[in-house]
Design a protein around this motif. Structure first.
Motif, PDB file in Angstrom:
ATOM      1  N   GLY A 281      35.758  48.928  46.069  1.00 27.68           N
ATOM      2  CA  GLY A 281      34.880  49.677  46.965  1.00 27.68           C
ATOM      3  C   GLY A 281      35.403  49.702  48.389  1.00 27.68           C
ATOM      4  O   GLY A 281      35.295  50.716  49.082  1.00 27.68           O
ATOM      5  N   ARG A 282      35.998  48.588  48.820  1.00 28.18           N
ATOM      6  CA  ARG A 282      36.559  48.522  50.171  1.00 28.18           C
ATOM      7  C   ARG A 282      37.719  49.509  50.320  1.00 28.18           C
ATOM      8  O   ARG A 282      37.862  50.182  51.349  1.00 28.18           O
ATOM      9  N   ILE A 283      38.540  49.599  49.298  1.00 28.85           N
ATOM     10  CA  ILE A 283      39.672  50.534  49.328  1.00 28.85           C
ATOM     11  C   ILE A 283      39.172  51.970  49.450  1.00 28.85           C
ATOM     12  O   ILE A 283      39.722  52.775  50.218  1.00 28.85           O
ATOM     13  N   ILE A 284      38.123  52.302  48.698  1.00 26.38           N
ATOM     14  CA  ILE A 284      37.555  53.652  48.761  1.00 26.38           C
ATOM     15  C   ILE A 284      36.971  53.917  50.149  1.00 26.38           C
ATOM     16  O   ILE A 284      37.175  54.977  50.733  1.00 26.38           O
ATOM     17  N   ASP A 285      36.233  52.930  50.688  1.00 24.51           N
ATOM     18  CA  ASP A 285      35.630  53.100  52.011  1.00 24.51           C
ATOM     19  C   ASP A 285      36.690  53.358  53.082  1.00 24.51           C
ATOM     20  O   ASP A 285      36.456  54.115  54.023  1.00 24.51           O
ATOM     21  N   GLU A 286      37.848  52.722  52.926  1.00 21.57           N
ATOM     22  CA  GLU A 286      38.926  52.923  53.896  1.00 21.57           C
ATOM     23  C   GLU A 286      39.716  54.196  53.621  1.00 21.57           C
ATOM     24  O   GLU A 286      40.600  54.570  54.392  1.00 21.57           O
ATOM     25  N   GLY A 287      39.429  54.852  52.490  1.00 19.84           N
ATOM     26  CA  GLY A 287      40.099  56.116  52.181  1.00 19.84           C
ATOM     27  C   GLY A 287      41.558  55.965  51.812  1.00 19.84           C
ATOM     28  O   GLY A 287      42.370  56.847  52.087  1.00 19.84           O
ATOM     29  N   ARG A 288      41.911  54.860  51.165  1.00 24.69           N
ATOM     30  CA  ARG A 288      43.311  54.621  50.806  1.00 24.69           C
ATOM     31  C   ARG A 288      43.589  55.025  49.365  1.00 24.69           C
ATOM     32  O   ARG A 288      42.714  54.912  48.489  1.00 24.69           O
ATOM     33  N   ALA A 289      44.804  55.482  49.108  1.00 26.05           N
ATOM     34  CA  ALA A 289      45.238  55.713  47.732  1.00 26.05           C
ATOM     35  C   ALA A 289      45.351  54.364  47.026  1.00 26.05           C
ATOM     36  O   ALA A 289      45.497  53.328  47.676  1.00 26.05           O
ATOM     37  N   CYS A 290      45.296  54.377  45.698  1.00 24.68           N
ATOM     38  CA  CYS A 290      45.223  53.100  44.987  1.00 24.68           C
ATOM     39  C   CYS A 290      45.914  53.179  43.626  1.00 24.68           C
ATOM     40  O   CYS A 290      45.850  54.203  42.944  1.00 24.68           O
ATOM     41  N   VAL A 291      46.572  52.091  43.270  1.00 23.53           N
ATOM     42  CA  VAL A 291      47.072  51.871  41.915  1.00 23.53           C
ATOM     43  C   VAL A 291      46.512  50.533  41.453  1.00 23.53           C
ATOM     44  O   VAL A 291      46.620  49.526  42.167  1.00 23.53           O
ATOM     45  N   ILE A 292      45.878  50.506  40.286  1.00 21.46           N
ATOM     46  CA  ILE A 292      45.321  49.267  39.740  1.00 21.46           C
ATOM     47  C   ILE A 292      46.397  48.589  38.894  1.00 21.46           C
ATOM     48  O   ILE A 292      46.901  49.166  37.935  1.00 21.46           O
ATOM     49  N   VAL A 293      46.759  47.372  39.287  1.00 22.09           N
ATOM     50  CA  VAL A 293      47.822  46.616  38.620  1.00 22.09           C
ATOM     51  C   VAL A 293      47.197  45.436  37.880  1.00 22.09           C
ATOM     52  O   VAL A 293      46.663  44.518  38.501  1.00 22.09           O
ATOM     53  N   VAL A 294      47.236  45.480  36.559  1.00 29.03           N
ATOM     54  CA  VAL A 294      46.721  44.378  35.744  1.00 29.03           C
ATOM     55  C   VAL A 294      47.880  43.426  35.485  1.00 29.03           C
ATOM     56  O   VAL A 294      48.776  43.710  34.684  1.00 29.03           O
ATOM     57  N   ASN A 295      47.878  42.295  36.184  1.00 26.18           N
ATOM     58  CA  ASN A 295      48.983  41.338  36.104  1.00 26.18           C
ATOM     59  C   ASN A 295      48.720  40.288  35.014  1.00 26.18           C
ATOM     60  O   ASN A 295      47.614  40.176  34.503  1.00 26.18           O
ATOM     61  N   LYS A 296      49.763  39.538  34.675  1.00 24.92           N
ATOM     62  CA  LYS A 296      49.733  38.469  33.658  1.00 24.92           C
ATOM     63  C   LYS A 296      49.470  39.035  32.264  1.00 24.92           C
ATOM     64  O   LYS A 296      48.884  38.358  31.405  1.00 24.92           O
ATOM     65  N   TRP A 297      49.911  40.275  32.042  1.00 25.35           N
ATOM     66  CA  TRP A 297      49.693  40.910  30.743  1.00 25.35           C
ATOM     67  C   TRP A 297      50.456  40.179  29.647  1.00 25.35           C
ATOM     68  O   TRP A 297      50.064  40.220  28.471  1.00 25.35           O
ATOM     69  N   ASP A 298      51.530  39.487  30.001  1.00 28.47           N
ATOM     70  CA  ASP A 298      52.307  38.741  29.012  1.00 28.47           C
ATOM     71  C   ASP A 298      51.532  37.553  28.447  1.00 28.47           C
ATOM     72  O   ASP A 298      51.848  37.053  27.362  1.00 28.47           O
ATOM     73  N   ALA A 299      50.499  37.094  29.189  1.00 29.97           N
ATOM     74  CA  ALA A 299      49.734  35.922  28.746  1.00 29.97           C
ATOM     75  C   ALA A 299      48.556  36.282  27.849  1.00 29.97           C
ATOM     76  O   ALA A 299      47.850  35.396  27.359  1.00 29.97           O
ATOM     77  N   VAL A 300      48.334  37.572  27.626  1.00 26.14           N
ATOM     78  CA  VAL A 300      47.196  38.020  26.817  1.00 26.14           C
ATOM     79  C   VAL A 300      47.612  38.115  25.348  1.00 26.14           C
ATOM     80  O   VAL A 300      48.651  38.701  25.022  1.00 26.14           O
ATOM     81  N   GLU A 301      46.809  37.522  24.478  1.00 30.34           N
ATOM     82  CA  GLU A 301      47.054  37.670  23.036  1.00 30.34           C
ATOM     83  C   GLU A 301      46.675  39.095  22.623  1.00 30.34           C
ATOM     84  O   GLU A 301      45.586  39.564  22.924  1.00 30.34           O
ATOM     85  N   LYS A 302      47.579  39.752  21.921  1.00 33.14           N
ATOM     86  CA  LYS A 302      47.401  41.188  21.672  1.00 33.14           C
ATOM     87  C   LYS A 302      47.399  41.513  20.189  1.00 33.14           C
ATOM     88  O   LYS A 302      48.011  40.820  19.377  1.00 33.14           O
ATOM     89  N   ASP A 303      46.684  42.603  19.901  1.00 32.93           N
ATOM     90  CA  ASP A 303      46.827  43.274  18.612  1.00 32.93           C
ATOM     91  C   ASP A 303      46.921  44.763  18.918  1.00 32.93           C
ATOM     92  O   ASP A 303      47.048  45.169  20.074  1.00 32.93           O
ATOM     93  N   SER A 304      46.837  45.606  17.911  1.00 32.12           N
ATOM     94  CA  SER A 304      47.033  47.038  18.125  1.00 32.12           C
ATOM     95  C   SER A 304      45.911  47.690  18.928  1.00 32.12           C
ATOM     96  O   SER A 304      46.037  48.830  19.383  1.00 32.12           O
TER      97      SER A 304
END
Length: 453
Positions: A281-304
């Motif tokens: 919300g703060r990023i939107i209020d400041e009017g900045r462009a944004c990319v959401i980076v989900v980090n530590k994806w290697d530590a997540v147990e995954k399936d399909s």
């Protein structure tokens, strides 16, 4: 244009950051009466006479203690000195020489760069000379008495410094993109920065709150220059006490304002928290462009189904940033880290894009033909006369209508969706200003009256 670098070195709490603020002409470096406030190396532009250079603030050096962050701080100071053309060793004139100063001086004498000795906290010119004379014993040449707070004595020191600063060769530059790396403590912001740079640029530790200052790092990738701004982790307001953390978070908020694109870093193991939502919300209020980076994806147990389920969760928890691109990375392994810059490029382009008035009105005409504006219970229908883009960064449009209150939230969201569908604007918020006809007439009238006067 790569500017020469001057490293500011010294033991803790001698006033290095105050001196950096003096040289840089601002109060960007955090100054607080507590040893160890500065941990990473931070860069500030400065100049003296006809020479431009960059000063690097470093953490306080302690050689006989390996507790907490001290070994990492030493590493950062060594890296800063390795890239510097000169160094300024700051000592405390009020306390006089001590064993810690002698250890730092002994190390500096072994380095292949010229070192100037600045004796800080010499507020009295006459007494300062006496204070400074005690530091001849360090074997680093003439000690210069200065006051970082008041600026006295710094001129003589800088006159000597610029003798060691080489001339700068100007080269053609491209426009850099400023990227702020924002997130809660310990989500991997500094690790992400180091992964971009390819070196231990920022101190990385599992202890939350490691980064105190905002840190600017300039990198180049495929001909484009990026300024990466690492920031302190932002906790909930109720957990923050006045002091170093308070100043650090203020710096982080300022970093959002001066960025073109913000990387909102999430911890894949924690999911989207309430604090993440507030930062978005703060990023939107400041009017900045944004990319959401989900980090530590290697530590997540995954399936399909893992990534699809996670995307649905993100969409539900961050529905108000549906325009932002999302990427799943691992800062530790480097997985997909360079692809972040591709998304940054697209977001930055959208953020500064301008659209002609004719194109804006084509979009509006098409949108209205598919879905007419709402009608009030009294049978009065909203009318959109025309629209135009009034600014960029973020893209902002003014729509002139008969009466703004006739357009409910649903219809306003519909118009925004049509703008995004027809014009793109991926990665950036857009703002739409609804201007009533009466307001428009008043504004035109005021201009006409001013013209007559």
């Amino acid at each position: 244009m790569a500017l020469p670098i001057v490293a500011i070195i010294g033991r803790p709490n001698v006033g290095k950051s105050t001196f950096v603020n003096r040289l840089a002409g601002d109060q960007t470096a955090i100054v607080h009466d507590e040893p160890g406030v500065t941990r990473d190396r931070t860069y500030r532009p400065a100049f003296w006479s006809d020479k431009e250079f960059v000063v690097v603030d470093t953490g306080g050096l302690v050689f006989n203690d390996d507790t907490e962050f001290l070994p990492l701080i030493r590493q950062q100071a060594m890296v800063a000195l390795a890239e510097a053309c000169a160094a300024i060793f700051v000592v405390d004139g009020q306390t006089g020489p001590n064993p810690a100063d002698e250890e730092v001086a002994s190390w500096l004498r072994q380095q292949p760069v010229p070192v100037l000795l600045a004796v800080n906290k010499c507020e009295s010119p006459d007494h300062g000379i006496i204070q400074a004379s005690e530091f001849w014993e360090l074997g680093l040449g003439e000690p210069y008495p200065i006051s970082a707070i008041h600026g006295s004595g710094t001129g003589d020191l800088l006159d000597e410094l610029i003798k060691h600063i080489p001339e700068v060769v100007e080269t053609e530059e491209n426009t850099e993109i400023k990227i702020a790396i924002i997130g809660r403590p310990n989500v991997g912001k500094s690790s992400l920065l180091n992964s971009f740079v390819g070196e231990e640029r920022a101190i990385v530790s599992p202890i939350s709150g490691t980064t105190r200052d905002t840190i600017d790092t300039v990198i180049e990738h495929e001909g484009q220059t990026y300024r990466l701004i690492d920031t302190a982790g932002i906790r909930k307001k109720k957990h923050i006490e006045y002091g170093t953390e308070f100043f650090s978070i203020n710096r982080a908020f300022k970093a959002i304002r001066r960025a073109d694109v913000v990387l909102l870093v999430l911890d894949a193991l924690d999911g989207v928290t309430e604090q993440d939502q507030k930062l978005a919300g703060r990023i939107i209020d400041e009017g900045r462009a944004c990319v959401i980076v989900v980090n530590k994806w290697d530590a997540v147990e995954k399936d399909s189904y893992t990534i699809y389920d996670y995307e649905k969760s993100l969409e539900a928890r961050l529905h108000f940033t549906e325009w932002a691109s999302t990427i799943f990375v691992s800062a530790v392994t480097g997985q997909r880290v360079t692809k972040i810059l591709e998304l940054v490029d697209k977001a930055a382009e959208s953020h500064k894009r301008r659209v002609t008035t004719s194109v804006v009105n084509e979009v509006l005409t098409d949108a209205v033909s598919w879905h007419s504006p709402p009608t009030t219970r009294g049978g009065r229908q909203g009318k959109i006369y025309y629209g135009t883009q009034v600014s960029s960064q973020p893209p902002t449009f003014a729509l002139f209508v008969n009466e703004a209150k006739r357009f409910n939230d649903n219809y306003r969201r519909y118009i925004e969706r049509q703008f995004r569908k027809q014009l793109g604007f991926d990665g950036t918020p857009i703002r739409i200003l609804w201007r009533s006809k009466k307001v428009r007439d008043m504004e035109v009238g005021s201009v006409n009256r001013a013209t007559r006067v």
